[in-house]
Scaffold this active site. Structure first.
Site, short mmCIF file in Angstrom:
data_model
loop_
_atom_site.label_atom_id
_atom_site.label_comp_id
_atom_site.label_asym_id
_atom_site.label_seq_id
_atom_site.Cartn_x
_atom_site.Cartn_y
_atom_site.Cartn_z
N GLU A 93 7.49 -6.56 -50.23
CA GLU A 93 7.59 -5.83 -51.49
C GLU A 93 6.64 -4.64 -51.41
O GLU A 93 5.56 -4.74 -50.81
CB GLU A 93 7.24 -6.73 -52.68
CG GLU A 93 5.80 -7.10 -52.77
CD GLU A 93 5.42 -7.80 -54.08
OE1 GLU A 93 5.87 -7.36 -55.14
OE2 GLU A 93 4.67 -8.78 -54.00
N ASP A 197 -8.88 -11.23 -41.82
CA ASP A 197 -9.11 -9.87 -41.31
C ASP A 197 -9.42 -8.96 -42.49
O ASP A 197 -8.82 -7.91 -42.67
CB ASP A 197 -7.87 -9.38 -40.56
CG ASP A 197 -8.14 -8.10 -39.75
OD1 ASP A 197 -9.32 -7.69 -39.66
OD2 ASP A 197 -7.18 -7.52 -39.22
P1 ADP Z 1 -1.48 -2.33 -39.58
O1 ADP Z 1 -0.86 -3.65 -39.24
O2 ADP Z 1 -1.06 -1.23 -38.67
O3 ADP Z 1 -2.99 -2.39 -39.74
P2 ADP Z 1 -1.18 -2.37 -42.48
O4 ADP Z 1 -0.54 -3.68 -42.79
O5 ADP Z 1 -2.65 -2.27 -42.70
O6 ADP Z 1 -0.84 -1.90 -40.98
O7 ADP Z 1 -0.40 -1.25 -43.31
C1 ADP Z 1 -0.57 0.12 -43.04
C2 ADP Z 1 -0.73 0.89 -44.34
O8 ADP Z 1 0.47 0.77 -45.11
C3 ADP Z 1 -1.83 0.35 -45.24
O9 ADP Z 1 -3.07 0.96 -45.02
C4 ADP Z 1 -1.31 0.63 -46.62
O10 ADP Z 1 -1.71 1.94 -47.02
C5 ADP Z 1 0.18 0.59 -46.49
N1 ADP Z 1 0.73 -0.72 -46.94
C6 ADP Z 1 0.58 -1.93 -46.34
N2 ADP Z 1 1.28 -2.87 -46.98
C7 ADP Z 1 1.88 -2.26 -48.02
C8 ADP Z 1 2.77 -2.68 -49.06
N3 ADP Z 1 3.17 -3.96 -49.15
N4 ADP Z 1 3.18 -1.77 -49.96
C9 ADP Z 1 2.79 -0.47 -49.87
N5 ADP Z 1 1.97 0.00 -48.91
C10 ADP Z 1 1.53 -0.87 -48.00
#
Ligand code: ADP
Length: 289
Positions: A93, A197
């Site tokens: 989501e 993490d």
């Molecule tokens: P990685 O696995 O490369 O560290 P993340 O899971 O941290 O990636 O997600 C990368 C970026 O995407 C986050 O810093 C955030 O800004 C955005 N993000 C992550 N999850 C969501 C979400 N469910 N909805 C909107 N933006 C998200």
């Protein structure tokens, strides 16, 4: 996003893709805001080179944290299969961000403490997962000291030495820490449900201004490691500390153990990114020389 990944996402979500917009902020994967033909906006992570088990295990971790109903965690909409070679993706989501609510610190402190208090079956988890792209062995151990040494510190030290990220002397210096862990880790506590993490980049603000935690490497362990990670690149406010302690007071000596519990995330960072994290891991260790 690669065309093959777009097709896989569209098939899994039951709608064509109208547009994709790449997001910044992640450190490992490609992240996208995706608008579907049926008007839904979803978040999609992809990584063509990743281990096919990485996203499925992240999805399991998100669901496990969500089950605690303690703090917001994005719901999993679809995930690629670990057993075939189709494009790797994770669809969640979409969390729209707003400014933090005035009681954000209290919400975070209470929510994280409730998450930890919801517990785990043991020190470890019923499946292995990943932190970043690095494997996390979650086979359970009888004590937290054993788990932190054998499943967390030792494999990262071995990896750093094998890869030439760190000098071979690390085997000896970190080895001596391992033997002293039973005296250093603090009193035995029931295993907490850990995000695993929880650096500040994995802490978001949702559309209500409430905290939302993303990108876990979940397992059952000592709650002080989540709290130490939160202090790795910043200092949570006193209001956060107070709120956490209202729900689940920390044991005596917790602040002295922060460097100990930053050893693992710093070793992970050294293996993922190298550079100054190698000396930062040594400095954390030096507190216990
Ligand atoms: P990685 O696995 O490369 O560290 P993340 O899971 O941290 O990636 O997600 C990368 C970026 O995407 C986050 O810093 C955030 O800004 C955005 N993000 C992550 N999850 C969501 C979400 N469910 N909805 C909107 N933006 C998200």
């Amino acid at each position: 996003m690669q065309v093959s990944t777009q097709s896989a996402v569209a098939q899994a979500l039951g709608s064509g893709i109208a547009s994709t917009h790449q997001l910044t902020g992640g450190s490992i994967n490609n992240a996208f805001a995706v608008r579907l033909d049926d008007q839904r906006e979803v978040f999609v992570k992809t990584n063509p080179g990743s281990d096919p088990r990485m996203f499925p295990t992240e999805a399991l971790g998100l669901a496990w944290l969500n089950n605690a109903k303690a703090i917001r965690v994005p719901k999993v909409l679809a995930v690629s299969n670990s057993s075939n070679s189709s494009p790797a993706f994770l669809a969640l989501e979409f969390i729209t961000s707003a400014s933090p609510a005035s009681d954000f610190a209290e919400q975070l402190g209470h929510g994280l403490a409730r998450l930890h208090a919801s517990g785990a079956d043991g020190y470890g988890l019923d499946h292995n997962n990943f932190i970043g792209t690095l494997a996390q062995d979650n086979a359970t151990c009888a004590t937290w000291a054993e788990f932190y040494g054998v499943r967390r510190i030792e494999p990262q030290v071995r990896l750093a030495v094998d890869r030439g990220v760190a000098p071979t002397t690390w085997t000896q210096t970190f080895g001596s820490l391992l033997t002293r862990l039973p005296d250093l880790v603090g009193s035995e506590e029931p295993p907490a449900r850990l995000h695993g993490d929880l650096w500040t980049g994995n802490l978001h603000t949702d559309d209500n201004g409430s905290p939302c935690i993303i990108d876990p490497a979940a397992y059952g362990g000592h709650r002080e490691i989540d709290l130490a990670m939160l202090r790795l690149f910043g200092t949570p406010s006193e209001r956060f500390d107070r709120a956490y302690n209202e729900v689940l007071p920390l044991a005596a000596g917790a602040s002295d153990r922060v460097p100990l519990y930053q050893v693992y995330p710093l070793l992970v960072h050294a293996n993922l990114f190298g550079g100054h994290y190698v000396s930062a891991a040594e400095q954390a260790l030096a507190h216990y020389a």
